[in-house]
Scaffold this active site. Sequence first.
Site: not given
Ligand code: GLY
Length: 387
Positions: A250, A232, A283-284, A260-261
Amino acid sequence: MLERAGGGLPSFADGTDNKSGGAMFTRRHWLSASAVLAAAPQALPAGGKPIVISSANGLRACARAMEMIRSGADTLDAVVAGVNIVEEDPEDDSVGYGGLPNEEGVVELDSCVMHGPTRRAGSVASIRGVKTPSKVAKLVMEQTDHIMLVGEGAGRFAKAYGFKEENLLTEKSRLAWLVWKRSLRDASGHNNWIGGPGALKPAARLKQMFPEASDELLAYAWERAVNPPTGTINCLALNAKGEMSGVTTTSGLAWKIPGRVGDSPIIGAGLYVDQDVGAAGSTGRGEENIRIAGGHTIVENMRHGMSPREACLDAVKRVARNYDNDRARLAKFDISFYALGRDGQYGSAALWSGTAKNGQVRPRQFAVNDGGKSRLENCAYLYERKG
Ligand code: GLY
């Protein structure tokens, strides 16, 4: 390169251009414009120092955004142009083109934007076939009175605005996906592919399966197969007038279940901007961020007096608390937060001090540009990662 038919942003019947900070255009939009004016901050500090921050993969994004801000561009136009570099870069496998796909080998992208001065937001999730979802999120903000479009609808919306459908898989990401698929086994250790586990070590097995691929590419693919990343980019900007904007974009968790979101397109999680206070993003591992509404939490922390760094550390602590601060379980993922105050203070914090590889720990960092060359600074962190 992604191209949009017609080029440039559309003009409107009254002759106004559609700029992020510009006036509203239709009768319906005039109504929302009054609401925007009512909420506008009193006075912005003039003559402040512009600043752009982002996740560590955003050195070029920060530089591009800063260059645009210094030449008078709107802060949202600037950060979106900045992250477009990363979205279009096939080498960044966590964002846009070249991002790692879902479990069916299809790249699904998430993005959102927030424009501080007008307090507007736009978002797309699970969009396919468009390299630059941040541009589509910005169009949702500018052209609709919705906030979020997902999946097929988001794709159709992008097409209506001239985005061409493109294959977002690169040879590198396709190989990584195949390696991941072929690494899956049932409980007895069997799978459906020729070239099962046998006596060979992973590297030799992979070479047997993909003789054409280089050792370097196979090592990369194996690493991605066993440690699915959630990369991301988040990018936040403040200009000299005190105006702020942010964007997060991302390809999400590699090998995810289709649909999946993560947190990136969720206003208040992957991104939050409050023109009166500041901006924050993440991010992560998105699931952990959604559970604490990280972006909004950090901005509220700053509103109540915390520095950006303290506000990010507090968010990280909330993530750890959801696991009873159990380091063994927390060691399975990482998450980073970024914050920029309207006063120009900035900071970042991660759950772990860095990433371990071959006994070495590479520190978690974030990118900063305050007018010169972009640089990396170390994130604050909650737990020390041992080599
Ligand atoms: N932070 C990006 C995700 O988990 O999709």
